[in-house]
Design a protein around this motif. Sequence first.
Motif, short mmCIF file in Angstrom:
data_model
loop_
_atom_site.label_atom_id
_atom_site.label_comp_id
_atom_site.label_asym_id
_atom_site.label_seq_id
_atom_site.Cartn_x
_atom_site.Cartn_y
_atom_site.Cartn_z
N MET A 1 0.84 -1.19 0.00
CA MET A 1 0.00 0.00 0.00
C MET A 1 0.87 1.24 0.00
N PRO A 2 0.47 2.33 -0.67
CA PRO A 2 1.25 3.57 -0.65
C PRO A 2 1.22 4.21 0.72
N ILE A 3 2.37 4.65 1.17
CA ILE A 3 2.50 5.24 2.50
C ILE A 3 2.78 6.73 2.37
N SER A 4 1.94 7.54 2.98
CA SER A 4 2.15 8.99 2.93
C SER A 4 3.03 9.41 4.10
N PRO A 5 3.72 10.57 3.96
CA PRO A 5 4.54 11.07 5.06
C PRO A 5 3.72 11.30 6.34
N GLU A 6 2.48 11.74 6.18
CA GLU A 6 1.62 11.98 7.34
C GLU A 6 1.35 10.68 8.09
N PHE A 7 1.09 9.61 7.32
CA PHE A 7 0.84 8.30 7.95
C PHE A 7 2.08 7.83 8.70
N LEU A 8 3.25 8.01 8.10
CA LEU A 8 4.50 7.59 8.74
C LEU A 8 4.71 8.30 10.06
N ILE A 9 4.43 9.58 10.09
CA ILE A 9 4.62 10.37 11.31
C ILE A 9 3.66 9.90 12.41
N ILE A 10 2.40 9.72 12.03
CA ILE A 10 1.40 9.27 13.01
C ILE A 10 1.74 7.87 13.51
N ILE A 40 -6.64 4.26 11.93
CA ILE A 40 -6.22 5.02 10.75
C ILE A 40 -5.98 4.12 9.54
N THR A 41 -6.11 2.80 9.73
CA THR A 41 -5.98 1.86 8.62
C THR A 41 -6.80 0.62 8.96
N ASP A 42 -6.76 -0.39 8.11
CA ASP A 42 -7.49 -1.62 8.43
C ASP A 42 -6.67 -2.49 9.37
N LEU A 43 -7.36 -3.41 10.06
CA LEU A 43 -6.71 -4.26 11.06
C LEU A 43 -5.63 -5.14 10.43
N HIS A 44 -5.89 -5.63 9.24
CA HIS A 44 -4.93 -6.46 8.53
C HIS A 44 -3.59 -5.74 8.39
#
Length: 248
Positions: A1-10, A40-44
Amino acid sequence: MPISPEFLIIAASIFFCAALFHGSIGTGFPMIATPLLALITDLHTAIILTLIPTVLVNLVSIISEGNIFTAIKHHLPLALYALIGSSLGTLLLISVDSEIFKALLGIAILIYLFIDKIKFNLSWIQQKPQLSKLIFGLSAGTLGGLTNVMAPVLIIFTLESRYTKQQIIQANNLCFLFGKLIQIVLFTSHGQFSSSDLKTSLVMLAATAIALFIGVKIKKRIQAEIYNKVLKGLLLILAITILLQVFF
Protein backbone atom coordinates in the motif's frame (compact mmCIF):
# COMPACT_ATOMS: atom_id res chain seq x y z
CA MET A 1 0.00 0.00 0.00
CA PRO A 2 1.25 3.57 -0.65
CA ILE A 3 2.50 5.24 2.50
CA SER A 4 2.15 8.99 2.93
CA PRO A 5 4.54 11.07 5.06
CA GLU A 6 1.62 11.98 7.34
CA PHE A 7 0.84 8.30 7.95
CA LEU A 8 4.50 7.59 8.74
CA ILE A 9 4.62 10.37 11.31
CA ILE A 10 1.40 9.27 13.01
CA ALA A 11 2.39 5.60 12.94
CA ALA A 12 5.88 6.32 14.28
CA SER A 13 4.33 8.27 17.16
CA ILE A 14 2.03 5.34 17.92
CA PHE A 15 4.91 2.85 17.91
CA PHE A 16 7.02 5.15 20.09
CA CYS A 17 4.31 5.50 22.75
CA ALA A 18 3.46 1.78 22.69
CA ALA A 19 7.11 0.76 23.04
CA LEU A 20 7.65 3.27 25.85
CA PHE A 21 4.78 1.73 27.81
CA HIS A 22 5.97 -1.79 27.10
CA GLY A 23 9.55 -1.07 28.10
CA SER A 24 8.37 0.48 31.36
CA ILE A 25 6.00 -2.26 32.52
CA GLY A 26 7.02 -5.31 30.46
CA THR A 27 3.84 -5.63 28.42
CA GLY A 28 1.33 -3.66 26.36
CA PHE A 29 3.05 -2.96 23.02
CA PRO A 30 0.74 -4.78 20.60
CA MET A 31 -2.33 -4.00 22.69
CA ILE A 32 -1.65 -0.26 22.38
CA ALA A 33 -0.20 -0.11 18.87
CA THR A 34 -2.78 -2.32 17.14
CA PRO A 35 -6.04 -0.52 18.07
CA LEU A 36 -4.45 2.89 17.50
CA LEU A 37 -3.25 1.84 14.04
CA ALA A 38 -6.64 0.25 13.36
CA LEU A 39 -8.21 3.69 13.72
CA ILE A 40 -6.22 5.02 10.75
CA THR A 41 -5.98 1.86 8.62
CA ASP A 42 -7.49 -1.62 8.43
CA LEU A 43 -6.71 -4.26 11.06
CA HIS A 44 -4.93 -6.46 8.53
CA THR A 45 -2.41 -3.72 7.72
CA ALA A 46 -2.06 -2.76 11.38
CA ILE A 47 -1.01 -6.30 12.28
CA ILE A 48 1.44 -6.54 9.36
CA LEU A 49 3.15 -3.26 10.29
CA THR A 50 3.64 -4.39 13.90
CA LEU A 51 5.29 -7.72 13.00
CA ILE A 52 8.98 -6.79 12.98
CA PRO A 53 8.84 -4.17 15.79
CA THR A 54 6.96 -6.67 18.00
CA VAL A 55 9.70 -9.27 17.51
CA LEU A 56 12.25 -6.75 18.82
CA VAL A 57 10.03 -5.81 21.77
CA ASN A 58 9.47 -9.44 22.69
CA LEU A 59 13.16 -10.33 22.54
CA VAL A 60 14.22 -7.37 24.66
CA SER A 61 11.48 -8.07 27.23
CA ILE A 62 12.43 -11.75 27.55
CA ILE A 63 16.15 -11.02 27.84
CA SER A 64 15.74 -8.11 30.27
CA GLU A 65 14.00 -10.37 32.81
CA GLY A 66 17.01 -12.73 32.97
CA ASN A 67 17.25 -16.55 33.24
CA ILE A 68 16.56 -16.79 29.53
CA PHE A 69 17.16 -20.50 28.96
CA THR A 70 15.18 -21.47 32.05
CA ALA A 71 12.29 -19.32 30.84
CA ILE A 72 12.39 -20.83 27.34
CA LYS A 73 12.44 -24.37 28.72
CA HIS A 74 9.54 -23.65 31.07
CA HIS A 75 7.31 -21.76 28.63
CA LEU A 76 8.20 -23.52 25.37
CA PRO A 77 5.14 -25.85 25.27
CA LEU A 78 2.76 -22.91 25.80
CA ALA A 79 4.58 -20.88 23.13
CA LEU A 80 4.45 -23.75 20.62
CA TYR A 81 0.69 -24.11 21.13
CA ALA A 82 0.39 -20.34 20.68
CA LEU A 83 2.34 -20.65 17.42
CA ILE A 84 -0.13 -23.24 16.12
CA GLY A 85 -3.09 -21.11 17.17
CA SER A 86 -1.54 -18.02 15.63
CA SER A 87 -1.12 -19.93 12.35
CA LEU A 88 -4.82 -20.77 12.33
CA GLY A 89 -5.87 -17.23 13.22
CA THR A 90 -3.56 -15.67 10.64
CA LEU A 91 -4.77 -17.93 7.84
CA LEU A 92 -8.35 -16.96 8.70
CA LEU A 93 -7.37 -13.28 8.74
CA ILE A 94 -5.79 -13.64 5.31
CA SER A 95 -8.86 -15.40 3.92
CA VAL A 96 -11.56 -13.11 5.33
CA ASP A 97 -12.02 -9.33 5.26
CA SER A 98 -10.19 -8.17 8.39
CA GLU A 99 -12.67 -5.37 9.10
CA ILE A 100 -15.01 -7.88 10.76
CA PHE A 101 -12.30 -8.63 13.32
CA LYS A 102 -12.13 -5.04 14.59
CA ALA A 103 -15.10 -5.75 16.82
CA LEU A 104 -13.32 -8.83 18.17
CA LEU A 105 -10.29 -6.66 18.90
CA GLY A 106 -12.42 -4.19 20.88
CA ILE A 107 -14.11 -7.00 22.82
CA ALA A 108 -10.75 -8.65 23.59
CA ILE A 109 -9.46 -5.38 25.03
CA LEU A 110 -12.57 -4.96 27.20
CA ILE A 111 -12.15 -8.50 28.54
CA TYR A 112 -8.54 -7.68 29.39
CA LEU A 113 -9.58 -4.51 31.24
CA PHE A 114 -12.29 -6.18 33.32
CA ILE A 115 -10.73 -9.59 33.72
CA ASP A 116 -10.18 -9.11 37.45
CA LYS A 117 -13.94 -8.55 37.85
CA ILE A 118 -14.78 -11.86 36.22
CA LYS A 119 -14.89 -14.83 38.57
CA PHE A 120 -14.23 -18.26 37.14
CA ASN A 121 -13.70 -21.59 38.82
CA LEU A 122 -10.49 -22.55 37.07
CA SER A 123 -8.83 -24.77 39.64
CA TRP A 124 -8.36 -27.38 36.89
CA ILE A 125 -5.61 -25.21 35.36
CA GLN A 126 -3.21 -26.16 38.14
CA GLN A 127 -4.54 -29.70 38.38
CA LYS A 128 -4.06 -30.37 34.65
CA PRO A 129 -1.16 -28.12 33.61
CA GLN A 130 -0.45 -29.85 30.27
CA LEU A 131 -4.07 -29.74 29.14
CA SER A 132 -4.44 -26.13 30.27
CA LYS A 133 -1.32 -25.12 28.32
CA LEU A 134 -2.79 -26.74 25.22
CA ILE A 135 -6.19 -25.05 25.57
CA PHE A 136 -4.96 -21.60 26.56
CA GLY A 137 -1.97 -21.66 24.20
CA LEU A 138 -4.12 -22.47 21.18
CA SER A 139 -6.80 -19.98 22.23
CA ALA A 140 -4.30 -17.17 22.85
CA GLY A 141 -2.54 -17.87 19.56
CA THR A 142 -5.76 -17.90 17.54
CA LEU A 143 -6.91 -14.64 19.12
CA GLY A 144 -3.47 -13.15 18.53
CA GLY A 145 -3.49 -14.23 14.89
CA LEU A 146 -6.86 -12.56 14.34
CA THR A 147 -6.47 -9.41 16.42
CA ASN A 148 -2.81 -9.10 17.56
CA VAL A 149 -4.01 -9.38 21.17
CA MET A 150 -3.20 -12.48 23.24
CA ALA A 151 -3.16 -10.88 26.68
CA PRO A 152 -6.72 -11.64 27.90
CA VAL A 153 -6.27 -15.39 27.46
CA LEU A 154 -2.66 -15.51 28.65
CA ILE A 155 -3.38 -13.43 31.75
CA ILE A 156 -6.12 -15.83 32.84
CA PHE A 157 -3.74 -18.76 32.41
CA THR A 158 -0.67 -17.21 34.05
CA LEU A 159 -2.57 -15.80 37.03
CA GLU A 160 -4.43 -19.05 37.68
CA SER A 161 -1.11 -20.92 37.34
CA ARG A 162 0.31 -18.65 40.06
CA TYR A 163 3.14 -17.37 37.87
CA THR A 164 5.48 -14.71 39.23
CA LYS A 165 5.67 -11.30 37.56
CA GLN A 166 8.87 -12.37 35.79
CA GLN A 167 7.24 -15.58 34.56
CA ILE A 168 4.15 -13.72 33.34
CA ILE A 169 6.24 -11.23 31.36
CA GLN A 170 8.43 -13.92 29.80
CA ALA A 171 5.56 -16.31 29.04
CA ASN A 172 3.52 -13.56 27.37
CA ASN A 173 6.44 -12.28 25.32
CA LEU A 174 7.61 -15.75 24.28
CA CYS A 175 4.12 -16.66 23.06
CA PHE A 176 3.90 -13.42 21.12
CA LEU A 177 7.40 -13.90 19.71
CA PHE A 178 6.51 -17.33 18.32
CA GLY A 179 3.21 -15.96 17.02
CA LYS A 180 4.87 -13.06 15.22
CA LEU A 181 7.54 -15.26 13.64
CA ILE A 182 4.96 -17.61 12.12
CA GLN A 183 2.88 -14.63 10.99
CA ILE A 184 5.87 -13.19 9.14
CA VAL A 185 6.28 -16.54 7.35
CA LEU A 186 2.58 -16.86 6.50
CA PHE A 187 2.01 -13.25 5.40
CA THR A 188 5.15 -13.41 3.23
CA SER A 189 4.26 -16.76 1.67
CA HIS A 190 0.78 -15.44 0.80
CA GLY A 191 2.18 -12.25 -0.75
CA GLN A 192 0.69 -10.10 2.02
CA PHE A 193 3.99 -8.64 3.30
CA SER A 194 5.09 -6.26 0.53
CA SER A 195 8.38 -4.39 0.15
CA SER A 196 6.49 -1.20 1.05
CA ASP A 197 5.28 -2.82 4.28
CA LEU A 198 8.82 -3.97 5.02
CA LYS A 199 10.24 -0.47 4.57
CA THR A 200 7.52 1.02 6.77
CA SER A 201 8.11 -1.65 9.42
CA LEU A 202 11.82 -0.82 9.48
CA VAL A 203 11.02 2.86 10.06
CA MET A 204 8.69 1.82 12.87
CA LEU A 205 11.45 -0.44 14.21
CA ALA A 206 13.70 2.58 14.72
CA ALA A 207 11.02 4.48 16.66
CA THR A 208 10.27 1.33 18.68
CA ALA A 209 13.93 0.69 19.56
CA ILE A 210 14.48 4.22 20.83
CA ALA A 211 11.33 4.22 22.95
CA LEU A 212 12.00 0.71 24.25
CA PHE A 213 15.49 1.73 25.39
CA ILE A 214 14.05 4.71 27.25
CA GLY A 215 11.26 2.62 28.75
CA VAL A 216 13.60 -0.06 30.10
CA LYS A 217 15.82 2.65 31.62
CA ILE A 218 12.95 4.25 33.54
CA LYS A 219 11.31 0.91 34.40
CA LYS A 220 12.60 0.91 37.97
CA ARG A 221 12.08 4.63 38.58
CA ILE A 222 8.37 5.01 37.92
CA GLN A 223 5.64 3.15 39.75
CA ALA A 224 4.01 0.52 37.59
CA GLU A 225 0.61 1.42 39.07
CA ILE A 226 0.72 4.82 37.39
CA TYR A 227 1.41 3.30 33.99
CA ASN A 228 -1.24 0.65 34.51
CA LYS A 229 -3.90 3.26 35.24
CA VAL A 230 -2.97 5.37 32.23
CA LEU A 231 -2.74 2.29 30.02
CA LYS A 232 -6.14 0.96 31.08
CA GLY A 233 -7.75 4.36 30.56
CA LEU A 234 -6.30 4.60 27.07
CA LEU A 235 -7.33 1.05 26.18
CA LEU A 236 -10.89 1.64 27.38
CA ILE A 237 -11.19 4.69 25.12
CA LEU A 238 -9.69 2.77 22.20
CA ALA A 239 -11.97 -0.25 22.65
CA ILE A 240 -15.10 1.92 22.77
CA THR A 241 -13.93 3.96 19.77
CA ILE A 242 -13.25 0.84 17.71
CA LEU A 243 -16.63 -0.71 18.55
CA LEU A 244 -18.40 2.54 17.66
CA GLN A 245 -16.41 2.68 14.41
CA VAL A 246 -17.43 -0.87 13.49
CA PHE A 247 -21.12 -0.70 14.39
CA PHE A 248 -21.91 2.93 13.62
